[in-house]
Design a protein around this motif. Sequence first.
Motif, PDB file in Angstrom:
ATOM      1  N   GLN A  10      64.840  57.637 -56.466  1.00 23.60           N
ATOM      2  CA  GLN A  10      65.495  56.334 -56.505  1.00 23.60           C
ATOM      3  C   GLN A  10      66.558  56.268 -55.414  1.00 23.60           C
ATOM      4  O   GLN A  10      66.952  57.293 -54.852  1.00 23.60           O
ATOM      5  N   SER A  11      67.010  55.066 -55.128  1.00 24.88           N
ATOM      6  CA  SER A  11      68.040  54.884 -54.106  1.00 24.88           C
ATOM      7  C   SER A  11      69.122  53.955 -54.634  1.00 24.88           C
ATOM      8  O   SER A  11      68.865  53.095 -55.477  1.00 24.88           O
ATOM      9  N   ALA A  24      73.278  48.381 -56.493  1.00 22.07           N
ATOM     10  CA  ALA A  24      71.955  48.379 -57.121  1.00 22.07           C
ATOM     11  C   ALA A  24      71.342  49.765 -57.081  1.00 22.07           C
ATOM     12  O   ALA A  24      71.520  50.511 -56.112  1.00 22.07           O
ATOM     13  N   ARG A  25      70.626  50.114 -58.146  1.00 18.91           N
ATOM     14  CA  ARG A  25      69.822  51.344 -58.210  1.00 18.91           C
ATOM     15  C   ARG A  25      68.365  50.950 -58.376  1.00 18.91           C
ATOM     16  O   ARG A  25      67.988  50.348 -59.384  1.00 18.91           O
ATOM     17  N   CYS A  26      67.548  51.259 -57.375  1.00 13.75           N
ATOM     18  CA  CYS A  26      66.151  50.806 -57.334  1.00 13.75           C
ATOM     19  C   CYS A  26      65.200  51.982 -57.184  1.00 13.75           C
ATOM     20  O   CYS A  26      65.578  53.055 -56.696  1.00 13.75           O
ATOM     21  N   ASP A  27      63.951  51.758 -57.570  1.00 14.82           N
ATOM     22  CA  ASP A  27      62.890  52.721 -57.285  1.00 14.82           C
ATOM     23  C   ASP A  27      62.665  52.775 -55.780  1.00 14.82           C
ATOM     24  O   ASP A  27      62.613  51.736 -55.108  1.00 14.82           O
ATOM     25  N   ALA A  28      62.515  53.988 -55.238  1.00 15.80           N
ATOM     26  CA  ALA A  28      62.450  54.146 -53.789  1.00 15.80           C
ATOM     27  C   ALA A  28      61.169  53.594 -53.189  1.00 15.80           C
ATOM     28  O   ALA A  28      61.164  53.128 -52.051  1.00 15.80           O
ATOM     29  N   LEU A  83      62.555  58.256 -46.236  1.00 17.44           N
ATOM     30  CA  LEU A  83      61.526  57.721 -47.126  1.00 17.44           C
ATOM     31  C   LEU A  83      62.109  57.197 -48.438  1.00 17.44           C
ATOM     32  O   LEU A  83      61.566  56.271 -49.037  1.00 17.44           O
ATOM     33  N   SER A  84      63.210  57.778 -48.881  1.00 13.44           N
ATOM     34  CA  SER A  84      63.751  57.445 -50.205  1.00 13.44           C
ATOM     35  C   SER A  84      64.762  56.318 -50.184  1.00 13.44           C
ATOM     36  O   SER A  84      65.036  55.720 -51.224  1.00 13.44           O
ATOM     37  N   MET A  85      65.322  56.017 -49.030  1.00 11.76           N
ATOM     38  CA  MET A  85      66.452  55.100 -48.982  1.00 11.76           C
ATOM     39  C   MET A  85      66.017  53.638 -48.949  1.00 11.76           C
ATOM     40  O   MET A  85      66.849  52.745 -49.054  1.00 11.76           O
ATOM     41  N   GLY A  86      64.713  53.365 -48.816  1.00  6.07           N
ATOM     42  CA  GLY A  86      64.277  51.991 -48.611  1.00  6.07           C
ATOM     43  C   GLY A  86      64.085  51.166 -49.857  1.00  6.07           C
ATOM     44  O   GLY A  86      63.639  50.017 -49.771  1.00  6.07           O
ATOM     45  N   GLY A  87      64.403  51.688 -51.053  1.00  3.60           N
ATOM     46  CA  GLY A  87      64.138  50.945 -52.283  1.00  3.60           C
ATOM     47  C   GLY A  87      64.908  49.641 -52.370  1.00  3.60           C
ATOM     48  O   GLY A  87      64.334  48.578 -52.613  1.00  3.60           O
ATOM     49  N   VAL A  88      66.220  49.687 -52.143  1.00  2.00           N
ATOM     50  CA  VAL A  88      67.036  48.475 -52.221  1.00  2.00           C
ATOM     51  C   VAL A  88      66.692  47.523 -51.084  1.00  2.00           C
ATOM     52  O   VAL A  88      66.669  46.304 -51.261  1.00  2.00           O
TER      53      VAL A  88
END
Length: 671
Positions: free
Chosen positions: A336-337, A362-366, A516-521
């Motif tokens: 998550q990010s 916000a905390r989102c799925d990556a 790869l992980s930071m793009g969720g938000v």
Amino acid sequence: MDARKERKVLAKKLLEEVVQNLDDLSDLSGSDSEDDSCFINSIHSPSDSYLNQLDDNLIEQRLEHIFGFGLTGDKQDPPSPPMQTQQISTDALLTVLDETSHFTNTPKTDNSLLPTHLGTETEQCYDQPSDVHTFNEVQQNFDVIDAPMEEFLADDGQESETNNEVRRDRSQPRVWEIKSETHEVPLFEKRFKPKANDTHKTSPLSIFERLFPDELMVIIVEQTNRYARQKNSTNWKPVTLQDIKAYLGVLILMGLNPLPDMELYWSSDPFYYNKEIAQVFPIVRFKKITENLHLNDNEMEPPRNSPEYDKLFKLRPLLTELNKVYQREAYNSEVQSIDEWRSSLKQYMPKKPIKRGFKVWARCDAKTGYLYQFEVYSGKGDSTENEGLGYNVVMKLCSNVPRNTLIAFDNFFTSCNLMEDLYDKNIYAVGTVRCNRKDLPDMIKKKQPKPLRLDKHQFSAVTAEPITAIKWLDTKEVTVLTTAHQPLDTRMIKRTQKDGSGADILCPAAIASYTLSMGGVDLFDHFRSSYPINRKSRKYWMRLFFFLFDASIINAYITYNYSHVPTLHGHRDFRLRLARALIDNHTTRKTHTQTDVVFKKNKKGGRFGVPDEIRLLNVGIHLPEESATYKRCRFCSTKHKEQRTKIVCSSCGVALCAKNCFKTFHTVLTQ
């Protein structure tokens, strides 16, 4: 008797020798080293001449070779003796404790119950062990211990909810050292998954109603009518549940077809006029609902000078309920990010592209961008710790995150204390870091001497358990902190050159994983900005209401795509179908005219070319009519077997065989 005294003397000497060995280790600890020694002792990556090597084993061997050379090639002090000579003899220590049983009343204990740190080989150590003070206290206060030994062993033997039972003394400087491996890291393989068992027949409306439940709709209806009574709104007619649903559906349609002025949707100019919107509400009624829209009772709002004053009181029911719903409707993924959104009002952020606006954490799925949890920033009063705003935000958003989850965040949030505290909760993290943060190694904080600077695409890494600090020279220096990667882990990434060709570049695994992980938000924000529901308003909280309503639509779309083929059901079509389902042929006009059928340009999302919201709506008004000519049946006619008929549906305007096709066409769901 003499033999017993002799054993006691030997045992006492042995215990003193053990404690002295542990105390001697403290000489190896200290503050951060000087610049040159820090830079020379850091782990350096191979130069560009090895980037074309495709054999992963060869790359790994080369890194090990460089690591070994870095440790032995410099003129450093002789290494400390092997850890085997410094380990505690557990049998001897237990013998001493057994011989002095008149102090402890402790029976002899099996070695398998001892704490794990008493018999484990470790890397070369430069810190004083965290457990030294415990043995010193045992030696100095031996006469006051009256608890059985099993109680001490039981505490260490139990599985804890944290990774580190003894918290590091943060008044002491953090010591960074060279390590090729650190703690064990999980794989983070669990992906986003909704909890409901949806199928390809599940409609957008049914998913949206789970993420924006009718309970919230009822609150809006009640509070809107109450506010209109409180202010004695003229010409007010109380709204119903269907009125509010239709109002929200119209807002979605306006986002799909934006115009510079809201009144243009009701314009007499056919260029601007939107029949599908205008037939739901007259413009006066739509403005009246917008004017009185409310979510909370103003009479219950605490005064500004009250300790209970809430800056977000007008939105509080919506904020509280949506945070619960979003987490309830989906399983947490393991990657998550955390980032911030910017809405276009209220806050001033000079370093952001949108300089004035609301700030929403916000905390989102990556991977999918599904929003699990959010927090609206309402000022400095949000801070409850002395670690800073970024620390407080992450710890609050991670309060419900399951164990063995990887969280990515940017340099606004990243600090050593944050990474350490998340690790104590079994939450792993990776994030870019600002060079002026506290407790960072000199490798990051200070400028390197010219002979020791990194070449392009080289990296260096040092570790202070459980944190690894990595610096990588790309077009400019990139610095990250991680608790989820090994110092020497690398990946080959593709980089496009100026001539358009691709090149393989060696990159630290922590930086590749962060990318790869930071793009969720950002992915969520992309969905929101595509068809935003954002109308001008003098009420500050209205922009946030539109923002959160948009968030429910996007979460519903992401959930919808889990059980549907995304290429057949695009974001725009999803919003259109949802808007029509919310309106549900509702109108407040006295004369109701049926909307003209809008045929799709292609067959995406359905094989009949007629939107389901029209084809399946009020089937009783779909009457057969006879046309002057024969036409191909929209339901059963195929390229290989053509079927023609004169019967045409009066509402859909398509030809259908009267015997079987007419009924089936208006009842079957598309796949």
